[in-house]
Motif scaffolding. Structure first.
Motif, PDB file in Angstrom:
ATOM      1  N   LEU A 113       0.772  -1.218  -0.053  1.00 44.40           N
ATOM      2  CA  LEU A 113       0.128  -0.065  -0.036  1.00 44.40           C
ATOM      3  C   LEU A 113       1.105   1.201  -0.094  1.00 44.40           C
ATOM      4  O   LEU A 113       0.461   2.428  -0.743  1.00 44.40           O
ATOM      5  N   ALA A 114       2.013   1.090   0.705  1.00 47.72           N
ATOM      6  CA  ALA A 114       3.020   2.528   0.817  1.00 47.72           C
ATOM      7  C   ALA A 114       3.604   2.512  -0.896  1.00 47.72           C
ATOM      8  O   ALA A 114       3.698   3.868  -0.976  1.00 47.72           O
ATOM      9  N   GLY A 115       3.938   1.434  -1.373  1.00 50.10           N
ATOM     10  CA  GLY A 115       4.424   1.438  -2.646  1.00 50.10           C
ATOM     11  C   GLY A 115       3.496   1.984  -3.711  1.00 50.10           C
ATOM     12  O   GLY A 115       3.732   2.827  -4.528  1.00 50.10           O
ATOM     13  N   VAL A 116       2.132   1.616  -3.634  1.00 50.17           N
ATOM     14  CA  VAL A 116       1.127   2.366  -4.659  1.00 50.17           C
ATOM     15  C   VAL A 116       0.875   3.617  -4.292  1.00 50.17           C
ATOM     16  O   VAL A 116       0.911   4.333  -5.303  1.00 50.17           O
ATOM     17  N   ALA A 117       0.798   4.014  -3.047  1.00 49.17           N
ATOM     18  CA  ALA A 117       0.769   5.310  -2.838  1.00 49.17           C
ATOM     19  C   ALA A 117       1.765   6.312  -3.252  1.00 49.17           C
ATOM     20  O   ALA A 117       1.612   7.508  -3.997  1.00 49.17           O
ATOM     21  N   ALA A 118       3.170   5.626  -3.155  1.00 52.11           N
ATOM     22  CA  ALA A 118       4.264   6.600  -3.717  1.00 52.11           C
ATOM     23  C   ALA A 118       4.163   6.510  -4.894  1.00 52.11           C
ATOM     24  O   ALA A 118       4.404   7.772  -5.770  1.00 52.11           O
ATOM     25  N   GLY A 123       5.832  12.826  -5.210  1.00 54.20           N
ATOM     26  CA  GLY A 123       6.222  13.969  -4.205  1.00 54.20           C
ATOM     27  C   GLY A 123       6.780  13.559  -3.103  1.00 54.20           C
ATOM     28  O   GLY A 123       7.383  12.814  -3.002  1.00 54.20           O
ATOM     29  N   TRP A 124       6.348  14.060  -2.142  1.00 58.06           N
ATOM     30  CA  TRP A 124       7.008  13.807  -0.662  1.00 58.06           C
ATOM     31  C   TRP A 124       6.494  12.516  -0.286  1.00 58.06           C
ATOM     32  O   TRP A 124       7.331  11.800   0.475  1.00 58.06           O
ATOM     33  N   ILE A 128       9.557   9.763   0.932  1.00 62.86           N
ATOM     34  CA  ILE A 128       9.494   8.953   2.378  1.00 62.86           C
ATOM     35  C   ILE A 128       9.536   7.816   2.051  1.00 62.86           C
ATOM     36  O   ILE A 128      10.437   7.127   2.901  1.00 62.86           O
ATOM     37  N   VAL A 129       8.629   7.144   1.199  1.00 64.86           N
ATOM     38  CA  VAL A 129       8.670   5.612   1.098  1.00 64.86           C
ATOM     39  C   VAL A 129       9.907   5.166   0.407  1.00 64.86           C
ATOM     40  O   VAL A 129      10.689   4.028   0.994  1.00 64.86           O
ATOM     41  N   SER A 130      10.726   5.835  -0.382  1.00 65.71           N
ATOM     42  CA  SER A 130      11.844   5.454  -1.259  1.00 65.71           C
ATOM     43  C   SER A 130      12.842   5.409   0.164  1.00 65.71           C
ATOM     44  O   SER A 130      13.634   4.820   0.081  1.00 65.71           O
ATOM     45  N   ARG A 131      13.032   6.365   1.014  1.00 61.93           N
ATOM     46  CA  ARG A 131      13.989   6.408   2.112  1.00 61.93           C
ATOM     47  C   ARG A 131      13.926   5.481   2.814  1.00 61.93           C
ATOM     48  O   ARG A 131      15.065   4.839   3.235  1.00 61.93           O
ATOM     49  N   ILE A 132      12.783   5.285   3.266  1.00 61.49           N
ATOM     50  CA  ILE A 132      12.488   4.088   4.100  1.00 61.49           C
ATOM     51  C   ILE A 132      12.961   2.748   3.593  1.00 61.49           C
ATOM     52  O   ILE A 132      13.703   1.937   4.266  1.00 61.49           O
ATOM     53  N   TYR A 171       8.270  -4.904  -1.744  1.00 60.38           N
ATOM     54  CA  TYR A 171       7.028  -4.691  -2.013  1.00 60.38           C
ATOM     55  C   TYR A 171       6.866  -3.392  -2.510  1.00 60.38           C
ATOM     56  O   TYR A 171       6.149  -3.030  -3.411  1.00 60.38           O
ATOM     57  N   ALA A 172       7.295  -2.515  -1.667  1.00 57.31           N
ATOM     58  CA  ALA A 172       7.297  -0.960  -2.001  1.00 57.31           C
ATOM     59  C   ALA A 172       7.718  -0.800  -3.458  1.00 57.31           C
ATOM     60  O   ALA A 172       6.999   0.211  -4.220  1.00 57.31           O
ATOM     61  N   ARG A 173       8.897  -1.367  -3.915  1.00 57.49           N
ATOM     62  CA  ARG A 173       9.506  -0.940  -5.112  1.00 57.49           C
ATOM     63  C   ARG A 173       8.632  -1.426  -6.303  1.00 57.49           C
ATOM     64  O   ARG A 173       8.343  -0.842  -7.210  1.00 57.49           O
ATOM     65  N   ILE A 174       8.010  -2.685  -5.938  1.00 58.77           N
ATOM     66  CA  ILE A 174       7.218  -3.396  -7.024  1.00 58.77           C
ATOM     67  C   ILE A 174       5.914  -2.674  -7.073  1.00 58.77           C
ATOM     68  O   ILE A 174       5.610  -2.145  -8.320  1.00 58.77           O
ATOM     69  N   ALA A 175       5.465  -2.247  -6.146  1.00 56.70           N
ATOM     70  CA  ALA A 175       4.050  -1.608  -6.100  1.00 56.70           C
ATOM     71  C   ALA A 175       4.304  -0.051  -6.498  1.00 56.70           C
ATOM     72  O   ALA A 175       3.414   0.379  -7.397  1.00 56.70           O
ATOM     73  N   ARG A 176       5.189   0.481  -6.407  1.00 61.74           N
ATOM     74  CA  ARG A 176       5.411   1.864  -6.547  1.00 61.74           C
ATOM     75  C   ARG A 176       5.638   2.116  -8.121  1.00 61.74           C
ATOM     76  O   ARG A 176       5.295   2.567  -8.971  1.00 61.74           O
TER      77      ARG A 176
END
Length: 296
Positions: A113-118, A123-124, A128-132, A171-176
């Motif tokens: 969900l964080a990756g989809v939102a990113a 933007g910010w 944030i998600v990328s830095r985490i 997961y964040a990178r795939i979804a992003r």
């Protein structure tokens, strides 16, 4: 309006029937996929019914029959405390399966969900998600899992949390990436012109379209989660004895390999290998089933 309302359940039923028919076709035409789904069904049955159908109590010890080789009475032999290895291997399926399922659900809720939102908002949110994700990736993942469990305590809940955290960047990178590709697609523009808000577009249009690749990744992560839990247990940071868990059983049996009691470590190791093998094969079949572009 009444005709449209009455037609919706029929359309949903037709869509479900088409999906099930396509799933039967995929499983029937691909023996490897059928084999993987068969193994998955066996794992689920062992996880649900295993502790109730095994011939011996997995925690009951009997030193009179300790380290007995496989026989008709004990199919996988007994361990150093006289516990039935077969009963412990089957019973351990529930704990490892629970760890795999809950860790995958948690990492999807966090990273997916964080990756989809990113990817959708940029933007910010993206920064944030990328830095985490970059911060987590800076550490060796298994070492990070060890540190989390050591700091919080070696409980099942903390093992699930540690497994979810170390898989967050993936997961964040795939979804992003998937959301970033689709945020300017034609169906998204049409949804905006129809008056849909950004969050409704995100949850109702973007997220469903990236679910096929996420489901495949979730299947692969289940295998990693089982390996991660077994690895932590092997080095003493996982599930605590005397609970039956494949990693603990392999660790306990490794000390007896030199003296010839190979069965203590072999059978839980085989169960671990089969489970990981199953979830890796399952991912390919799930992709074929849930991806609409692969339907004919």
């Amino acid at each position: 309006m009444s005709e449209l309302t009455l037609g919706k359940p029929e359309a949903q039923s037709s869509g479900l029937a088409a999906t099930l028919k396509h799933a039967r076709y995929i499983i029937g035409e691909n023996p490897v996929t059928g084999f993987a789904f068969g193994l998955f069904v066996l794992i689920v049955i062992a996880a649900v019914l295993g502790p109730h159908i095994v011939p011996y109590d997995p925690l009951a010890s009997d030193t009179a029959v300790s380290l007995k080789p496989p026989s008709r009475a004990h199919w996988f032999g007994t361990d150093q405390l006289g516990r039935d290895v077969f009963s412990r291997v089957v019973s351990a399926t529930r704990l490892d399966f629970i760890i795999a399922v809950f860790s995958v659900v948690l990492v999807f809720l966090m990273g997916g969900l964080a990756g989809v939102a990113a990817g959708f908002f940029g933007g910010w949110t993206d920064r944030i998600v990328s830095r985490i994700a970059d911060t987590i990736m800076a550490f060796p993942l298994f070492v990070l899992a060890m540190g989390i469990v050591a700091a919080l305590g070696n409980t099942v809940q903390n093992i699930i949390l540690a497994t979810a955290i170390v898989n967050f960047p993936l997961y964040a990178r795939i979804a992003r990436t998937e959301a970033n590709v689709r945020r300017e697609a034609g169906f998204v523009q049409a949804a905006r012109l129809a008056g849909n808000g950004e969050f409704r577009i995100l949850l109702g249009h973007i997220l469903p379209n990236i679910m096929p690749i996420m489901i495949v990744q979730m299947s692969l992560t289940m295998g990693y989660a089982i390996l991660n839990a077994a690895g932590l247990s092997f080095i003493g940071l996982g599930v605590r004895p005397p609970d039956a868990e494949w990693g603990i059983m392999v660790a306990e049996g490794a000390a007896f390999m030199v003296s010839g009691e190979w069965w203590v470590a072999l059978f839980p190791g085989l169960a671990l290998m089969i489970a990981v093998f199953c979830f890796n094969l399952l991912g390919d079949g799930l992709r074929d089933i849930v991806d609409p572009q692969r339907r004919t």
